[in-house]
Design a protein around this motif. Structure first.
Motif, short mmCIF file in Angstrom:
data_model
loop_
_atom_site.label_atom_id
_atom_site.label_comp_id
_atom_site.label_asym_id
_atom_site.label_seq_id
_atom_site.Cartn_x
_atom_site.Cartn_y
_atom_site.Cartn_z
N SER A 84 50.28 42.38 36.58
CA SER A 84 50.10 42.92 37.93
C SER A 84 50.93 44.19 38.14
N VAL A 85 52.12 44.21 37.56
CA VAL A 85 53.00 45.38 37.69
C VAL A 85 52.41 46.56 36.91
N VAL A 86 51.97 46.32 35.69
CA VAL A 86 51.39 47.39 34.87
C VAL A 86 50.11 47.90 35.52
N SER A 132 55.45 45.74 27.14
CA SER A 132 56.65 46.52 26.86
C SER A 132 56.46 47.96 27.34
N GLU A 133 57.53 48.71 27.34
CA GLU A 133 57.43 50.13 27.69
C GLU A 133 56.53 50.86 26.70
N GLU A 189 48.97 54.60 28.86
CA GLU A 189 48.89 55.92 29.49
C GLU A 189 48.11 56.89 28.61
N MET A 190 48.31 56.81 27.30
CA MET A 190 47.58 57.67 26.37
C MET A 190 46.09 57.33 26.40
N VAL A 191 45.78 56.04 26.39
CA VAL A 191 44.38 55.61 26.44
C VAL A 191 43.73 56.15 27.71
N LEU A 192 44.42 56.04 28.83
CA LEU A 192 43.88 56.53 30.09
C LEU A 192 43.70 58.04 30.09
N HIS A 244 42.61 48.19 37.11
CA HIS A 244 42.40 46.76 37.38
C HIS A 244 42.96 45.93 36.22
N PRO A 245 43.50 44.76 36.51
CA PRO A 245 44.00 43.89 35.43
C PRO A 245 42.94 43.59 34.36
N GLN A 246 41.66 43.54 34.77
CA GLN A 246 40.59 43.30 33.78
C GLN A 246 40.52 44.44 32.76
#
Length: 125
Positions: free
Chosen positions: A12-14, A47-48, A55-58, A21-23
């Motif tokens: 939920s935090v990530v 993990s970080e 972030e890279m994938v996004l 979305h979590p999915q």
């Protein structure tokens, strides 16, 4: 096991951090892009490093329009390049150590030799 001092985040935090979305996180896990740790209760713990990879994938998908198959290829190539870099650094370190040993060996050999003076012998004496 995770080393102390390393932050772990629940799904939920990530999800909130990255605005997805979590999915989507579960999909990226199924695709093999990340492999979050699991708690005793089977809760995903990111993990970080996982967050950075996400972030890279996004960035690849949102900003560059890369599909998931392309992301897989890019991440695989990136991993191979990082491994090659580590291997190269290890080889360079090994060569430097070998060179230092050879220099020390030659210096030791040079210092161990007794200088020989040539005596000029005059002909006919």
């Amino acid at each position: 096991m995770v080393a102390r001092g390393h932050k772990l985040y629940m799904i939920s935090v990530v999800s909130e951090m990255l605005g997805i979305h979590p999915q989507t996180l579960r999909l990226y896990e199924r695709e093999g892009f990340i492999k979050p740790k699991r708690s005793g209760g089977n809760t995903r713990l990111y993990s970080e490093e996982d967050v950075e990879k996400l972030e890279m994938v996004l960035r690849l998908t949102r900003e560059l329009g890369v599909n998931l198959a392309g992301v897989d290829v890019i991440l695989s190539m990136r991993g191979k390049m990082e491994q090659m870099q580590r291997d190269m650094e290890e080889t360079i370190l090994s060569l430097r150590e070998e060179l230092a040993r050879e220099i020390a060996r030659r210096e030791e050999a040079r210092n161990a030799l007794v200088p020989v003076r040539r005596i000029a012998v005059k002909r006919g004496e």
